[in-house]
Motif scaffolding. Structure first.
Motif, PDB file in Angstrom:
ATOM      1  N   ALA A 102     -24.600  42.284 -25.345  1.00 49.32           N
ATOM      2  CA  ALA A 102     -24.319  41.586 -26.639  1.00 49.32           C
ATOM      3  C   ALA A 102     -23.259  42.616 -27.213  1.00 49.32           C
ATOM      4  O   ALA A 102     -23.254  42.875 -28.525  1.00 49.32           O
ATOM      5  CB  ALA A 102     -25.561  42.094 -27.472  1.00 49.32           C
ATOM      6  N   ILE A 103     -22.038  42.791 -26.633  1.00 49.01           N
ATOM      7  CA  ILE A 103     -20.929  43.692 -26.937  1.00 49.01           C
ATOM      8  C   ILE A 103     -20.186  42.713 -27.731  1.00 49.01           C
ATOM      9  O   ILE A 103     -19.994  41.464 -27.190  1.00 49.01           O
ATOM     10  CB  ILE A 103     -20.032  44.131 -25.758  1.00 49.01           C
ATOM     11  CG1 ILE A 103     -20.895  45.299 -25.015  1.00 49.01           C
ATOM     12  CG2 ILE A 103     -18.537  44.642 -26.400  1.00 49.01           C
ATOM     13  CD1 ILE A 103     -19.975  45.685 -23.758  1.00 49.01           C
ATOM     14  N   PRO A 104     -19.587  43.161 -29.007  1.00 50.37           N
ATOM     15  CA  PRO A 104     -18.822  42.183 -29.809  1.00 50.37           C
ATOM     16  C   PRO A 104     -17.672  41.774 -29.166  1.00 50.37           C
ATOM     17  O   PRO A 104     -17.095  42.604 -28.580  1.00 50.37           O
ATOM     18  CB  PRO A 104     -18.493  42.939 -31.096  1.00 50.37           C
ATOM     19  CG  PRO A 104     -19.819  43.672 -31.142  1.00 50.37           C
ATOM     20  CD  PRO A 104     -19.957  44.258 -29.738  1.00 50.37           C
ATOM     21  N   MET A 105     -16.926  40.714 -29.326  1.00 50.66           N
ATOM     22  CA  MET A 105     -15.783  40.460 -28.455  1.00 50.66           C
ATOM     23  C   MET A 105     -14.719  41.001 -28.803  1.00 50.66           C
ATOM     24  O   MET A 105     -13.898  41.580 -28.040  1.00 50.66           O
ATOM     25  CB  MET A 105     -15.658  38.702 -28.745  1.00 50.66           C
ATOM     26  CG  MET A 105     -14.292  38.188 -27.854  1.00 50.66           C
ATOM     27  SD  MET A 105     -14.859  38.255 -25.984  1.00 50.66           S
ATOM     28  CE  MET A 105     -16.121  36.886 -26.138  1.00 50.66           C
ATOM     29  N   HIS A 106     -14.600  41.470 -30.139  1.00 49.41           N
ATOM     30  CA  HIS A 106     -13.408  42.249 -30.748  1.00 49.41           C
ATOM     31  C   HIS A 106     -14.196  43.218 -31.488  1.00 49.41           C
ATOM     32  O   HIS A 106     -14.187  43.305 -32.690  1.00 49.41           O
ATOM     33  CB  HIS A 106     -12.404  41.447 -31.334  1.00 49.41           C
ATOM     34  CG  HIS A 106     -11.592  40.471 -30.362  1.00 49.41           C
ATOM     35  ND1 HIS A 106     -10.781  40.810 -29.298  1.00 49.41           N
ATOM     36  CD2 HIS A 106     -11.837  39.073 -30.132  1.00 49.41           C
ATOM     37  CE1 HIS A 106     -10.547  39.707 -28.760  1.00 49.41           C
ATOM     38  NE2 HIS A 106     -10.996  38.633 -29.285  1.00 49.41           N
ATOM     39  N   SER A 107     -14.130  44.362 -31.049  1.00 53.10           N
ATOM     40  CA  SER A 107     -15.201  45.532 -31.530  1.00 53.10           C
ATOM     41  C   SER A 107     -14.199  46.211 -32.564  1.00 53.10           C
ATOM     42  O   SER A 107     -12.975  46.503 -31.933  1.00 53.10           O
ATOM     43  CB  SER A 107     -15.651  46.320 -30.790  1.00 53.10           C
ATOM     44  OG  SER A 107     -16.164  47.570 -31.324  1.00 53.10           O
ATOM     45  N   LYS A 108     -14.418  46.195 -33.717  1.00 51.76           N
ATOM     46  CA  LYS A 108     -13.536  47.075 -34.836  1.00 51.76           C
ATOM     47  C   LYS A 108     -13.579  48.633 -34.627  1.00 51.76           C
ATOM     48  O   LYS A 108     -12.865  49.311 -35.174  1.00 51.76           O
ATOM     49  CB  LYS A 108     -13.852  46.512 -36.048  1.00 51.76           C
ATOM     50  CG  LYS A 108     -13.547  44.999 -36.423  1.00 51.76           C
ATOM     51  CD  LYS A 108     -13.894  44.475 -37.815  1.00 51.76           C
ATOM     52  CE  LYS A 108     -13.542  43.058 -37.834  1.00 51.76           C
ATOM     53  NZ  LYS A 108     -13.979  42.787 -39.416  1.00 51.76           N
ATOM     54  N   THR A 109     -15.049  48.957 -34.255  1.00 52.85           N
ATOM     55  CA  THR A 109     -15.059  50.488 -33.948  1.00 52.85           C
ATOM     56  C   THR A 109     -14.925  50.698 -32.569  1.00 52.85           C
ATOM     57  O   THR A 109     -15.049  49.709 -31.617  1.00 52.85           O
ATOM     58  CB  THR A 109     -16.554  50.798 -34.407  1.00 52.85           C
ATOM     59  OG1 THR A 109     -17.662  50.107 -33.692  1.00 52.85           O
ATOM     60  CG2 THR A 109     -16.770  50.628 -36.090  1.00 52.85           C
ATOM     61  N   LYS A 110     -14.452  52.084 -32.506  1.00 53.80           N
ATOM     62  CA  LYS A 110     -14.108  52.278 -31.100  1.00 53.80           C
ATOM     63  C   LYS A 110     -15.289  52.853 -29.987  1.00 53.80           C
ATOM     64  O   LYS A 110     -15.737  53.716 -30.311  1.00 53.80           O
ATOM     65  CB  LYS A 110     -13.036  53.545 -30.869  1.00 53.80           C
ATOM     66  CG  LYS A 110     -12.341  53.732 -29.693  1.00 53.80           C
ATOM     67  CD  LYS A 110     -11.597  52.511 -29.213  1.00 53.80           C
ATOM     68  CE  LYS A 110     -10.853  52.861 -28.196  1.00 53.80           C
ATOM     69  NZ  LYS A 110     -10.122  51.569 -27.606  1.00 53.80           N
ATOM     70  N   GLN A 111     -16.248  51.687 -29.554  1.00 53.50           N
ATOM     71  CA  GLN A 111     -17.359  52.151 -28.927  1.00 53.50           C
ATOM     72  C   GLN A 111     -16.743  52.354 -27.426  1.00 53.50           C
ATOM     73  O   GLN A 111     -15.870  52.065 -27.038  1.00 53.50           O
ATOM     74  CB  GLN A 111     -18.127  50.805 -29.114  1.00 53.50           C
ATOM     75  CG  GLN A 111     -18.886  50.733 -30.340  1.00 53.50           C
ATOM     76  CD  GLN A 111     -19.757  49.496 -30.355  1.00 53.50           C
ATOM     77  OE1 GLN A 111     -19.667  48.353 -30.041  1.00 53.50           O
ATOM     78  NE2 GLN A 111     -20.907  49.769 -30.763  1.00 53.50           N
ATOM     79  N   SER A 112     -17.752  52.741 -26.884  1.00 54.84           N
ATOM     80  CA  SER A 112     -17.381  53.196 -25.449  1.00 54.84           C
ATOM     81  C   SER A 112     -18.394  52.663 -24.332  1.00 54.84           C
ATOM     82  O   SER A 112     -19.567  52.302 -24.882  1.00 54.84           O
ATOM     83  CB  SER A 112     -17.478  54.810 -25.306  1.00 54.84           C
ATOM     84  OG  SER A 112     -18.901  55.272 -25.583  1.00 54.84           O
TER      85      SER A 112
END
Length: 337
Positions: A141-151
């Motif tokens: 369920a990763i957001p298509m364009h993450s606004k936070t720098k997830q890893s």
């Protein structure tokens, strides 16, 4: 038509491990397409099914789970394709495969080929890109364009699925750490866009700590290697509320307390679930392939093709199986007809 299949589980070095035979050209139903196959990829599932027959069978099973073909017949209920279209597609596990001259295709598992790459480059994409797409955007369920720098940590980044997962994760805006165990695989995952590379033959926590002064905490982990020897390390590396998806083989024993303390989630990905169980969202695979083709044409993704063989022959498919069984394949291998 000519086809190549398996009748008995035999080592790939046995001349009878795969057999060529003649069979009738299949006929599509009203909601299917008939394609003349131009190229197909060879995947680990081909070798697993070849070696997984419980007993010898009279009629050879045609392997091959994705490919590229030219539409030669369109079912009367199909409206999005016409004769002459070039499509790339995934095949169901329960239907005759792409190791043949013609194949019936479900349009819900197909799309028009990307326009900017060769047919062989396109043939390398369907199974691995859909597996990576579903693992990242549906299971994790990763957001298509993450606004936070997830890893994300991707275990075994040099194979076909890993190659696409690295690129798709970068499109989603993630910081990507991928694993590779050889110099050539390390170079490959870096070329796919990995921000850092670790060795999955070593302790993963130790490897991640070497990347910087503080140990990594990952929001997501995608396992394409098998968690048998690294499960405790992965749990330690996951951040609270982190998500783990596994596509790898192997036995997995889970202690629920490991997940409860961090509120972690675990999921499994099989790209064949939707077609096998005829789920209502099967058309999502067409939509994903359409999006992947756009990313390819926009130069946001590249094909993982690294090796090509020419000709629908037993010898070529045996050679491809032998390469995959070394478990050292980088990217994807495609056979052109």
């Amino acid at each position: 038509m000519q086809a190549i299949g398996v009748k008995e589980s035999l080592p790939i070095t046995n001349p009878e491990s795969l057999v060529a035979f003649e069979t009738e050209v299949p006929h599509p139903s009203e909601d299917e397409l008939l394609v003349q196959i131009k190229a197909f990829s060879v995947n680990p599932i081909d070798t697993k099914i070849r070696m997984g027959l419980r007993q010898a069978i009279k009629r050879p099973r045609i392997l091959g789970f994705d490919g590229v073909g030219e539409v030669v017949e369109v079912g009367k209920a199909v409206s999005d394709y016409q004769v002459g279209d070039q499509i790339y597609y995934l095949n169901s596990k329960i239907k005759p495969g792409s190791n043949a001259q013609f194949q019936v295709v479900d349009p819900k598992m197909a799309s028009h080929v990307p326009q900017s790459v060769s047919l062989s480059e396109a043939a390398a994409l369907p199974l691995v890109s859909l597996t990576a797409y579903e693992a990242l955007f549906e299971r994790l369920a990763i957001p298509m364009h993450s606004k936070t720098k997830q890893s994300i940590l991707i275990l075994n980044g040099a194979g076909g699925v890993g190659s696409m997962a690295i690129q798709l994760a970068k499109i989603a805006g993630l910081n990507v750490v991928a694993s590779a165990s050889r110099d050539e695989t390390r170079q490959w995952v870096e070329s796919m866009g990995a921000d850092a590379v670790i060795n999955h033959h070593h302790n993963l926590v130790d490897e991640c700590e070497l990347l910087g002064p503080a140990a990594y905490e990952f929001d997501y982990v995608l396992d394409l290697h098998g968690l048998d020897s690294h499960f405790d390390e992965v749990i330690e590396l996951l951040a609270p509320n982190g998500r783990l998806c596994t596509v790898g083989d192997g036995q997995l024993t889970v202690d629920s307390e490991d997940f409860k303390s961090k509120s972690l989630s675990l999921s499994f990905e099989s790209v064949f679930t939707k077609s096998f169980y005829k789920t209502q969202n099967l058309n999502s695979q067409h939509q994903a392939l359409h999006q992947i083709a756009q990313w390819i044409d926009n130069k946001e993704l590249k094909s993982p093709l690294t090796q090509t063989l020419t000709g629908l022959t037993v010898e070529n498919i045996q050679q491809a199986h032998a390469v995959l069984e070394t478990r050292q394949m980088i990217g994807k291998l495609v056979i052109e007809l």
